[in-house]
Design an enzyme around this catalytic site. Structure first.
Site, mmCIF file in Angstrom:
data_model
loop_
_atom_site.group_PDB
_atom_site.id
_atom_site.type_symbol
_atom_site.label_atom_id
_atom_site.label_comp_id
_atom_site.label_asym_id
_atom_site.label_seq_id
_atom_site.Cartn_x
_atom_site.Cartn_y
_atom_site.Cartn_z
ATOM 1 N N ASP A 46 0.832 -1.192 0.000
ATOM 2 C CA ASP A 46 0.000 0.000 0.000
ATOM 3 C C ASP A 46 0.871 1.247 0.000
ATOM 4 O OD1 ASP A 46 -2.300 -1.535 0.149
ATOM 5 O OD2 ASP A 46 -2.295 -1.556 2.345
ATOM 6 N N TYR A 74 5.898 -9.018 8.323
ATOM 7 C CA TYR A 74 5.589 -7.607 8.500
ATOM 8 C C TYR A 74 5.744 -7.199 9.957
ATOM 9 C CZ TYR A 74 3.173 -8.064 3.981
ATOM 10 O OH TYR A 74 2.869 -8.314 2.663
ATOM 11 N N ASP A 88 -7.145 1.387 7.485
ATOM 12 C CA ASP A 88 -5.854 1.979 7.824
ATOM 13 C C ASP A 88 -6.055 3.446 8.170
ATOM 14 O OD1 ASP A 88 -5.972 3.438 5.418
ATOM 15 O OD2 ASP A 88 -4.781 1.985 4.313
ATOM 16 N N ARG A 185 -4.100 -5.250 7.101
ATOM 17 C CA ARG A 185 -5.206 -4.350 7.446
ATOM 18 C C ARG A 185 -6.432 -5.139 7.900
ATOM 19 N NH1 ARG A 185 -6.197 -0.974 2.261
ATOM 20 N NH2 ARG A 185 -5.484 -2.921 1.346
#
Length: 297
Positions: A46, A74, A88, A185
């Site tokens: 993103d 992540y 987000d 997310r």
């Protein structure tokens, strides 16, 4: 960036994508900096996310679909206390904030544990998944209702690294190791929903994609030809490899099947000089033979 005349750059770059840049824009800047015509990436990040973005140059673009299938790791910050339209920090709040500071660590850890292993995850409505030929995020931002079906993913690791309470919010620093296709997310959204307070991502960094980590990633402003990992070297880092003789190398160059007994999954085939000829996989219709997935010569 000046690339010497006559130099052909076929390989991959482990890019450290900055925040505020789309993955495609990062690839375009990389392509221009290195003077290559063809480039792509393996696994979208993103715009708000940073970290490892695998960029394929030239012939290496044929490998990207297989690179994208590898597991990823992540580090993220999940904010409990508010859900947003995009799951987000760039989205609009869905209602008023809820005080999440009173939630016990034990309750948070219990809900996180429920997501480890194989799960069915509903992607965010602003994901890059195509719906009737259009990206879900384009439909969502145009005001259309987007309800994507759940899909199987696997969460290998989902650990709480730290917690910060600043009423009404509770920020959780987490580490996630997951299969391709997992949306961090969505993990934040679902954790917040489970705890009854809403949740979204405020920071996201990919620290590993397959065998490539952030410690070897190069920034957009510093990229040069020396940062390109050649096809054969890249293949050795990613896939099991076999070396064939000169006769089989000729067949591989023409995309012919080879008499190879391979393990499951893509295998890199190299010629006697160590050049990457292509990716092969078991031929289910012919025992003891392998069929080409991608020809690179």
């Amino acid at each position: 960036m000046n690339v010497p005349a006559g130099v052909v750059l076929d390989g991959i770059v482990v890019l450290d994508k900055p925040a505020g840049v789309t993955s495609q824009a990062a690839v375009s800047r990389c392509r221009r900096a290195l003077g290559v015509r063809k480039a792509g990436h393996a696994g979208t990040l993103d715009p708000m996310a940073t970290g490892v973005l695998i960029v394929g140059l030239g012939k290496a673009t044929r490998l990207l679909g297989y690179l994208a299938e590898h597991d990823k790791t992540y580090c993220a910050t999940i904010r409990l206390g508010c859900a947003t339209t995009t799951d987000d920090a760039e989205g609009e709040p869905l209602g008023d904030a809820v005080d999440a500071t009173g939630i016990a660590d034990e309750a948070i850890l219990a809900r996180m544990a429920a997501y480890r292993g194989p799960i069915e995850q509903r992607p965010s409505s602003v994901s890059a998944i195509k719906v009737d030929g259009k990206r879900a995020y384009a439909l969502a931002r145009a005001g259309a209702a987007v309800d994507l079906p759940a899909r199987p993913v696997t969460i290998h690791r989902y650990d709480l690294l730290g917690r910060t309470d600043d009423a009404p919010y509770c920020d959780l620093d987490v580490a996630v190791e997951c299969s391709s296709g997992t949306y961090i997310r969505a993990l934040a959204r679902d954790l917040g929903a489970d705890l009854g307070v809403g949740g979204h991502i405020t920071a996201l960094r990919r620290v590993r994609s397959g065998g490539f980590g952030a410690d070897e990633a190069v920034g957009l402003d510093a990229i040069g030809p020396a940062d390109v990992l050649g096809l054969a070297d890249a293949a050795r880092r990613i896939f099991p490899c076999v070396t064939v003789d000169a006769a089989a190398a000729v067949d591989a160059a023409f995309g012919r099947a080879l008499p190879l007994r391979l393990e499951s999954g893509p295998t890199a085939v190299l010629d006697p000089a160590g050049r990457l000829l292509g990716l092969y996989a078991l031929d289910p219709s012919q025992a003891g033979w392998a069929r080409p997935l991608a020809v690179l010569v």
